[in-house]
Design a protein around this motif. Structure first.
Motif, PDB file in Angstrom:
ATOM      1  N   TYR A 182       0.849  -1.210   0.000  1.00 31.20           N
ATOM      2  CA  TYR A 182       0.000   0.000   0.000  1.00 31.20           C
ATOM      3  C   TYR A 182       0.879   1.253   0.000  1.00 31.20           C
ATOM      4  O   TYR A 182       0.669   2.183  -0.775  1.00 31.20           O
TER       5      TYR A 182
ATOM      6  N   MET B 254      -7.689  -3.913   6.303  1.00 28.58           N
ATOM      7  CA  MET B 254      -7.962  -2.507   5.965  1.00 28.58           C
ATOM      8  C   MET B 254      -9.235  -2.015   6.675  1.00 28.58           C
ATOM      9  O   MET B 254      -9.293  -0.862   7.121  1.00 28.58           O
TER      10      MET B 254
ATOM     11  N   MET C 287      -7.853  -0.933   0.487  1.00 29.61           N
ATOM     12  CA  MET C 287      -8.120   0.166   1.427  1.00 29.61           C
ATOM     13  C   MET C 287      -9.498   0.769   1.172  1.00 29.61           C
ATOM     14  O   MET C 287     -10.252   1.042   2.113  1.00 29.61           O
TER      15      MET C 287
END
Lengths: 192, 192
Positions: free
Chosen positions: A70, B67, B36
């Motif tokens: 990420y 997430m 996410m």
């Protein structure tokens, strides 16, 4: 990584056979904020390596690796321990020896997800004897990818995996390096 | 979730036996930015439920769930499919029937990670027949925890899992609801 070392001292359990159990924040119950800190630390350490993919192994490698991926803004690939029924395409296979079970298991990655243009960061939760890492290194090599380095959340430096990685000429970064479990306590490398 | 539906249309492959393969961004190679977004969407949907834990199942549930847990600022627990050698403490066990392999597998969660004071959000990557969810519901019930709801990244609404969850009186949220694979194409519920 100070935060991680402190957490290991606080919540880790040392079991027989030099086993460290940290399943209250990494292997079973997972602390997502800590995973993000860990992911950011890996991203910081390898920020100049032009990484195109993070490669890890199911299941405990996934949480820290997705946070690193990420932060690096690249895809993560997790090697499967069993070939899923939907995985009919060509795969890279490697053997991973399990010291606890004394058997060879296979891990696999579908060929289309790793190629010779990739610059791969290999991550795992634990590096002890390094068997899972050896399997992932083999898979990346089969793909012809460049391995920019290997990262472990926790390394048990005395069990040989770290040495094996360095002997391959690969950069190795462990966020917590365990020197020994003398007296049933965790002792980190470089600790007084 | 529009972004997810578009991604499924773009990158998903429909295989024989009503199987959707989306392993280029969810099950094998994983897109961390999309994870996410998915985690934030689950957190938004369940923001008023005072969630204390996110419960999922290894391995493909971990990336979206970490997430969601990150955004909700609570721990995630992933049920293990095999009892690890370091898991010697008391565990909750449940059977999960595998339709692809026609066998019952066990999943387990160490008892200390779920209790009667917990408010649990159960998440998984796919809900088809709902077998993994049934196992996780059983584990949460054994712990005496309150289940605030169940979330799936993708639900195959026509395979019965969604109905089973709703019949338990549980809130169910799927970010992509597949109505059918008629003509080898993905058709979402409510789509023209």
């Amino acid at each position: 990584m100070k935060l991680l070392e402190e957490r290991i001292k606080k919540d880790g359990q040392v079991l027989e056979g030099d086993v460290l159990k940290i399943n209250s924040f990494l292997n079973h119950q997972v602390d997502p904020k800590l995973m993000m800190e860990i992911g950011q630390e890996f991203a910081r350490l390898f920020k100049d390596s032009d990484i195109t993919k993070v490669l890890t192994c199911e299941a405990s490698g996934i949480a820290p690796s997705i946070m690193a991926a990420y932060t690096l803004n690249v895809p993560m690939v997790f090697a499967r321990k069993k070939k899923p029924s939907t995985l009919n395409d060509a795969v890279y296979l490697a053997d991973v020896f399990s010291y606890t079970k004394k058997v060879n298991n296979k891990i696999c990655v579908e060929k289309k997800f790793l190629s010779s243009t990739d610059k791969v960061l290999i991550l795992d939760d634990f590096v002890a004897h390094g068997e899972a890492v050896k399997g992932m290194v083999s898979i990346a090599q089969q793909a012809g990818a460049k391995i920019v380095g290997v990262g472990a959340v926790v390394a048990k430096d005395f069990q040989g995996g770290s040495d094996w990685i360095k002997k391959q000429g690969l950069r190795f970064e462990a966020l917590a390096n365990i020197a020994s479990f003398e007296g049933g306590e965790v002792h980190f490398v470089g600790e007084e």
